[in-house]
Design a protein around this motif. Structure first.
Motif, PDB file in Angstrom:
ATOM      1  N   SER A 257       0.893  -1.054   0.108  1.00  0.00           N
ATOM      2  CA  SER A 257      -0.006   0.034  -0.031  1.00  0.00           C
ATOM      3  C   SER A 257       0.824   1.295   0.084  1.00  0.00           C
ATOM      4  O   SER A 257       1.909   1.225   0.506  1.00  0.00           O
ATOM      5  CB  SER A 257      -0.934  -0.087   1.414  1.00  0.00           C
ATOM      6  N   ARG A 258       0.487   2.382  -0.559  1.00  0.00           N
ATOM      7  CA  ARG A 258       0.987   3.463  -0.472  1.00  0.00           C
ATOM      8  C   ARG A 258       0.545   4.638   0.451  1.00  0.00           C
ATOM      9  O   ARG A 258       0.871   5.692   0.285  1.00  0.00           O
ATOM     10  CB  ARG A 258       0.885   4.013  -1.992  1.00  0.00           C
ATOM     11  N   TYR A 259      -0.149   4.158   1.154  1.00  0.00           N
ATOM     12  CA  TYR A 259      -0.802   5.226   2.037  1.00  0.00           C
ATOM     13  C   TYR A 259       0.059   5.858   2.969  1.00  0.00           C
ATOM     14  O   TYR A 259      -0.086   6.906   3.568  1.00  0.00           O
ATOM     15  CB  TYR A 259      -2.432   4.704   2.864  1.00  0.00           C
ATOM     16  N   ILE A 260       0.842   4.896   3.630  1.00  0.00           N
ATOM     17  CA  ILE A 260       1.988   5.510   4.498  1.00  0.00           C
ATOM     18  C   ILE A 260       3.120   5.109   3.599  1.00  0.00           C
ATOM     19  O   ILE A 260       3.540   3.985   3.377  1.00  0.00           O
ATOM     20  CB  ILE A 260       1.996   4.557   5.875  1.00  0.00           C
ATOM     21  N   ASN A 261       3.938   6.166   3.503  1.00  0.00           N
ATOM     22  CA  ASN A 261       5.246   6.076   2.423  1.00  0.00           C
ATOM     23  C   ASN A 261       6.154   6.922   2.903  1.00  0.00           C
ATOM     24  O   ASN A 261       6.163   7.596   4.105  1.00  0.00           O
ATOM     25  CB  ASN A 261       4.524   6.483   1.039  1.00  0.00           C
ATOM     26  N   LYS A 262       7.547   7.032   2.173  1.00  0.00           N
ATOM     27  CA  LYS A 262       8.589   7.728   2.556  1.00  0.00           C
ATOM     28  C   LYS A 262       8.230   9.219   2.490  1.00  0.00           C
ATOM     29  O   LYS A 262       8.983  10.051   3.186  1.00  0.00           O
ATOM     30  CB  LYS A 262       9.785   7.518   1.612  1.00  0.00           C
ATOM     31  N   HIS A 263       7.383   9.695   1.726  1.00  0.00           N
ATOM     32  CA  HIS A 263       6.971  11.125   1.784  1.00  0.00           C
ATOM     33  C   HIS A 263       6.174  11.701   3.136  1.00  0.00           C
ATOM     34  O   HIS A 263       6.373  12.772   3.374  1.00  0.00           O
ATOM     35  CB  HIS A 263       6.135  11.621   0.684  1.00  0.00           C
ATOM     36  N   ASN A 264       5.395  10.885   3.609  1.00  0.00           N
ATOM     37  CA  ASN A 264       4.594  11.185   4.743  1.00  0.00           C
ATOM     38  C   ASN A 264       4.887  10.420   6.195  1.00  0.00           C
ATOM     39  O   ASN A 264       4.336  10.494   7.190  1.00  0.00           O
ATOM     40  CB  ASN A 264       3.121  10.994   4.671  1.00  0.00           C
ATOM     41  N   MET A 265       5.916   9.488   6.135  1.00  0.00           N
ATOM     42  CA  MET A 265       6.504   8.995   7.360  1.00  0.00           C
ATOM     43  C   MET A 265       6.739   9.780   8.467  1.00  0.00           C
ATOM     44  O   MET A 265       6.381   9.423   9.791  1.00  0.00           O
ATOM     45  CB  MET A 265       7.402   7.741   6.977  1.00  0.00           C
ATOM     46  N   HIS A 266       7.304  10.914   8.122  1.00  0.00           N
ATOM     47  CA  HIS A 266       7.770  11.750   9.244  1.00  0.00           C
ATOM     48  C   HIS A 266       6.692  12.217   9.979  1.00  0.00           C
ATOM     49  O   HIS A 266       6.732  12.484  11.437  1.00  0.00           O
ATOM     50  CB  HIS A 266       8.567  12.986   8.697  1.00  0.00           C
ATOM     51  N   THR A 267       5.365  12.309   9.440  1.00  0.00           N
ATOM     52  CA  THR A 267       4.345  12.816  10.254  1.00  0.00           C
ATOM     53  C   THR A 267       3.806  11.879  11.335  1.00  0.00           C
ATOM     54  O   THR A 267       3.369  12.542  12.443  1.00  0.00           O
ATOM     55  CB  THR A 267       3.188  13.406   9.189  1.00  0.00           C
ATOM     56  N   LEU A 268       4.292  10.476  11.333  1.00  0.00           N
ATOM     57  CA  LEU A 268       3.913   9.781  12.254  1.00  0.00           C
ATOM     58  C   LEU A 268       4.527  10.174  13.592  1.00  0.00           C
ATOM     59  O   LEU A 268       3.681  10.307  14.780  1.00  0.00           O
ATOM     60  CB  LEU A 268       4.088   7.967  11.958  1.00  0.00           C
ATOM     61  N   GLU A 269       5.753  10.383  13.466  1.00  0.00           N
ATOM     62  CA  GLU A 269       6.458  10.800  14.841  1.00  0.00           C
ATOM     63  C   GLU A 269       6.156  12.290  15.285  1.00  0.00           C
ATOM     64  O   GLU A 269       6.131  12.665  16.428  1.00  0.00           O
ATOM     65  CB  GLU A 269       7.938  10.555  14.533  1.00  0.00           C
ATOM     66  N   GLU A 270       5.842  13.048  14.294  1.00  0.00           N
ATOM     67  CA  GLU A 270       5.635  14.381  14.659  1.00  0.00           C
ATOM     68  C   GLU A 270       4.235  14.653  15.289  1.00  0.00           C
ATOM     69  O   GLU A 270       4.075  15.281  16.315  1.00  0.00           O
ATOM     70  CB  GLU A 270       5.432  15.262  13.453  1.00  0.00           C
ATOM     71  N   PHE A 271       3.368  13.799  15.078  1.00  0.00           N
ATOM     72  CA  PHE A 271       2.137  13.926  15.808  1.00  0.00           C
ATOM     73  C   PHE A 271       1.839  13.009  16.949  1.00  0.00           C
ATOM     74  O   PHE A 271       1.272  13.104  17.904  1.00  0.00           O
ATOM     75  CB  PHE A 271       0.665  13.673  14.740  1.00  0.00           C
ATOM     76  N   PHE A 272       2.685  11.647  16.691  1.00  0.00           N
ATOM     77  CA  PHE A 272       2.637  10.540  17.661  1.00  0.00           C
ATOM     78  C   PHE A 272       3.879  10.206  18.124  1.00  0.00           C
ATOM     79  O   PHE A 272       4.572   9.191  17.657  1.00  0.00           O
ATOM     80  CB  PHE A 272       1.665   9.603  17.237  1.00  0.00           C
ATOM     81  N   PRO A 273       4.516  11.009  19.222  1.00  0.00           N
ATOM     82  CA  PRO A 273       5.924  10.752  19.381  1.00  0.00           C
ATOM     83  C   PRO A 273       6.120   9.361  20.147  1.00  0.00           C
ATOM     84  O   PRO A 273       6.995   8.681  20.134  1.00  0.00           O
ATOM     85  CB  PRO A 273       6.335  11.619  20.571  1.00  0.00           C
ATOM     86  N   ALA A 274       4.752   8.640  20.567  1.00  0.00           N
ATOM     87  CA  ALA A 274       5.002   7.133  21.241  1.00  0.00           C
ATOM     88  C   ALA A 274       4.596   6.203  20.199  1.00  0.00           C
ATOM     89  O   ALA A 274       4.045   5.324  20.703  1.00  0.00           O
ATOM     90  CB  ALA A 274       4.337   7.188  22.638  1.00  0.00           C
ATOM     91  N   ARG A 275       4.969   6.387  19.029  1.00  0.00           N
ATOM     92  CA  ARG A 275       4.377   5.614  18.146  1.00  0.00           C
ATOM     93  C   ARG A 275       5.213   4.356  17.581  1.00  0.00           C
ATOM     94  O   ARG A 275       6.469   4.321  17.882  1.00  0.00           O
ATOM     95  CB  ARG A 275       4.206   6.489  16.541  1.00  0.00           C
ATOM     96  N   TRP A 276       4.678   3.447  17.198  1.00  0.00           N
ATOM     97  CA  TRP A 276       5.330   2.207  16.845  1.00  0.00           C
ATOM     98  C   TRP A 276       4.807   1.677  15.611  1.00  0.00           C
ATOM     99  O   TRP A 276       3.537   1.603  15.363  1.00  0.00           O
ATOM    100  CB  TRP A 276       5.160   0.763  17.858  1.00  0.00           C
TER     101      TRP A 276
END
Length: 264
Positions: A213-232
């Motif tokens: 899937s391309r819904y989570i990709n190299k272009h938006n992966m950084h947003t996961l940590e920016e909004f959710f620092p305790a992410r896995w």
């Protein structure tokens, strides 16, 4: 913005009275394809229909802040896939940090990022609208019609779960979801209400990414940590829509620290 709506929910798993296991709270799923796996969980499980989905009210607008404000949730683990994942993230991000309304968050194959809705989704909505306009008279006819837009028969069957029952009074195919609202809401569904740095959710957050899937990709992966620092982030060998991806995501709950705490 109006207050909470009376959304339709389905109880997938409730603990028997004699059962002594406890959990940190209920699991609430935004979109419910998990019924056959619910008995594995040591917590109550509910599937919640968002506005304009399932049996919940048909109402405008269809923005994520409105979806997140449609319900009153407390001390729960919130799980969402695709559009439901964005609604779940919005709910977590707009909750006051001290409220602890959302204890844990699980997001299946979607990123907290703005973007245009895929041509795939637009095609599904257009196809469903044409099925109604053509006056098709059986699920088989609708299934065959959808093949022009989607080759995967499992996805075609999934889309047709939204068909209303055919009756003598309603002899042609009609969908339960309001296709006119979905059609006009395509820009809102692709949107995300927050910018990086505007807010964060500090609770445990599991992102499940489909490798196909391309819904989570190299272009938006950084947003996961920016909004959710305790992410896995866990990557699975599957696509965006497959039921198997839901199944694997469900199994991950068993080992996701801080989400499943069952005691005998």
């Amino acid at each position: 913005m109006t207050g909470p709506l009376s959304l339709r929910s389905t109880i997938l798993r409730s603990l028997p009275r004699q059962e002594t296991r406890t959990s940190d709270g209920s699991l609430v799923i935004l979109h419910g394809l998990f019924e056959k796996f619910a008995e594995k969980m040591g917590m109550p499980v509910y599937a919640l229909d968002l506005r304009n989905q399932g049996h919940s009210p048909h109402i405008r607008p269809m923005t994520y802040p409105h979806m997140a404000s449609d319900h009153k949730l407390s001390q729960i683990t919130l799980m969402g896939h695709s559009m439901g994942g964005k609604a779940a993230m919005t709910t977590a991000l707009q909750s006051p940090p001290s409220s602890n309304l959302i204890k844990n968050l699980i997001v299946v194959d979607i990123a907290p990022a703005k973007g245009k809705i895929s041509s795939e989704f637009r095609g599904y909505v257009d196809a469903m609208r044409k099925i109604e306009a053509e006056g098709l008279k059986s699920k088989r006819e609708a299934l065959d019609f959808l093949e022009r837009y989607e080759r995967d028969v499992s996805i075609r069957h999934f889309l047709l779960t939204n068909l209303l029952p055919l009756t003598p009074a309603n002899p042609t195919c009609k969908f339960r979801v309001p296709l006119d609202i979905l059609h006009e809401s395509v820009p809102d569904i692709g949107d995300f209400p927050y910018e990086s740095g505007e807010c964060i959710f500090k609770g445990p957050t599991l992102f499940v990414k489909g490798s196909k899937s391309r819904y989570i990709n190299k272009h938006n992966m950084h947003t996961l940590e920016e909004f959710f620092p305790a992410r896995w982030v866990k990557t699975l060998d599957t696509g965006h829509w497959g039921a198997f991806s839901f199944f694997l995501a469900w199994l991950l709950l068993m080992s996701f620290g801080g989400i499943v705490h069952a005691e005998k």
